[in-house]
Design a protein around this motif. Structure first.
Motif, mmCIF file in Angstrom:
data_model
loop_
_atom_site.group_PDB
_atom_site.id
_atom_site.type_symbol
_atom_site.label_atom_id
_atom_site.label_comp_id
_atom_site.label_asym_id
_atom_site.label_seq_id
_atom_site.Cartn_x
_atom_site.Cartn_y
_atom_site.Cartn_z
ATOM 1 N N THR A 196 0.984 -1.241 -0.009
ATOM 2 C CA THR A 196 -0.032 -0.036 -0.144
ATOM 3 C C THR A 196 0.973 1.129 0.050
ATOM 4 O O THR A 196 0.618 2.146 -0.707
ATOM 5 C CB THR A 196 -1.007 0.007 1.251
ATOM 6 N N GLY A 235 -1.092 3.878 -1.848
ATOM 7 C CA GLY A 235 -2.248 3.927 -1.140
ATOM 8 C C GLY A 235 -2.266 4.840 0.015
ATOM 9 O O GLY A 235 -1.232 5.119 0.696
ATOM 10 N N VAL A 265 -4.924 1.176 5.244
ATOM 11 C CA VAL A 265 -5.471 -0.185 5.141
ATOM 12 C C VAL A 265 -6.799 -0.319 6.357
ATOM 13 O O VAL A 265 -6.342 0.249 7.296
ATOM 14 C CB VAL A 265 -4.332 -1.133 5.404
ATOM 15 N N LEU A 320 -2.921 -3.325 -6.508
ATOM 16 C CA LEU A 320 -2.373 -1.973 -6.361
ATOM 17 C C LEU A 320 -1.293 -1.401 -7.410
ATOM 18 O O LEU A 320 -1.478 -0.193 -7.897
ATOM 19 C CB LEU A 320 -1.703 -1.873 -4.820
#
Length: 323
Positions: free
Chosen positions: A192, A197, A200, A312
């Motif tokens: 991530t 990202g 989570v 991702l």
């Protein structure tokens, strides 16, 4: 001639309980118990007021606490390994003490750890390698260092969204459904961070938590990527959908293959299920779309950490091409 009796001893009278003695009254009251409270009597105004208050409370949205969430009965954890410990110190995560093995090899990483610990006024303790082995656990590798940290403080899912929007970024979250291996969690946190990202999301039940194994596998990324805990994953995904986040489930039986996804430029949450069971029924029904990763027939499925990394990467690649 009969002798007169003693005053009050004898005399004619009825046997048993008499009226006014309380005997009959006690028999009538047996088994009735205490008088119910007013709010427990269905015909009472107090009962109706309580019902109205309970209905009003049920309609109000659940207020989220600003206090950090923690798993119950969590003990202190030990971050081990030179890269993980150094990253944790650099990002100033809360820590109690730095443990260094006796006669440890002093490379640049250890020197920086000691400097950062002194700057933060952390206790630096020299311990034996067997003691570090105990801190690292059965399969842990400590490389001569360990950092004692308090239980992980989880964010709230709504806070992840608000903070991401405040930063002007397009949300990209990863939600985990039934991932119980902390090493998978750590690997997903690391991926991530690698592919842009912002967080989570894990459920409170049936999920691995951020412990020493997750810290180790994340290679320090757990210090940079927040992990939020959802009391109910399905409800959290529905709430994110209401706020414009597209929920994309990852499953081997998906209707669309990952490379064909054209929604990567919008706010996304990727939902990753367990390797064996995949997505649970309620979570799958909540997803806006279910996608799959095309793989060779030689493999039945992908590890959850690897599947998350591939998804991702695909989203990051599409976003880069579009922007």
């Amino acid at each position: 001639m009969a002798k007169p009796g003693r005053p009050g001893a004898g005399g004619k009278g009825k046997k048993g309980a008499t009226k006014g003695s309380g005997g009959q009254g006690r028999k009538k009251l047996e088994g009735r118990g205490p008088t119910p409270k007013a709010e427990d009597r269905v015909y009472h105004k107090a009962h109706k007021r309580r019902e109205l208050a309970e209905r009003s409370a049920a309609k109000r949205p659940q207020q989220r606490s600003s206090a950090p969430r923690r798993r119950p009965n969590d003990d202190n954890e030990y971050v081990t390994g030179r890269n993980s410990v150094l990253e944790a110190l650099r990002t100033r995560i809360p820590a109690a003490a730095l443990y260094v093995a006796q006669r440890v090899e002093m490379d640049d990483r250890v020197k920086e750890m000691l400097a950062l610990a002194r700057k933060r006024e952390l206790a630096v303790l020299e311990v034996t390698r067997p003691e570090l082995d105990r801190m690292a656990g059965f399969d842990g590798v400590h490389q001569g260092v360990a950092l004692k940290v308090p239980p992980y403080e989880y964010a709230h899912p709504q806070d992840l969204l608000e903070q991401t929007l405040e930063q002007g970024s397009t949300p990209l979250f990863v939600a985990l459904d039934g991932i119980t291996d902390p090493r998978n969690l750590g690997a997903i946190i690391r991926s991530t961070a690698a592919f842009g990202g912002q967080g989570v999301i894990i459920p409170q039940r049936r999920s691995a938590g951020v412990n020493s194994a997750a810290w180790k596998t994340s290679a320090g990324a757990a210090a940079r990527v927040p992990v939020a805990m959802a009391s109910n994953l399905t409800s959290t995904l529905k709430e994110l959908k209401k706020q414009g986040v597209f929920v994309l489930g990852l499953d081997g039986g998906g209707d669309v293959q990952m490379p064909a996804v054209e929604l990567s430029d919008r706010p996304l949450v990727l939902v990753i299920g367990s390797e064996g069971d995949g997505l649970s029924r309620l979570v799958a029904e909540t997803c806006d779309q279910i996608v799959s990763i095309p793989i060779s027939d030689a493999a039945e499925s992908l590890n959850a950490g690897i599947a998350a990394s591939v998804a991702l990467y695909q989203v990051a690649t599409l976003r880069a091409a579009q922007g």
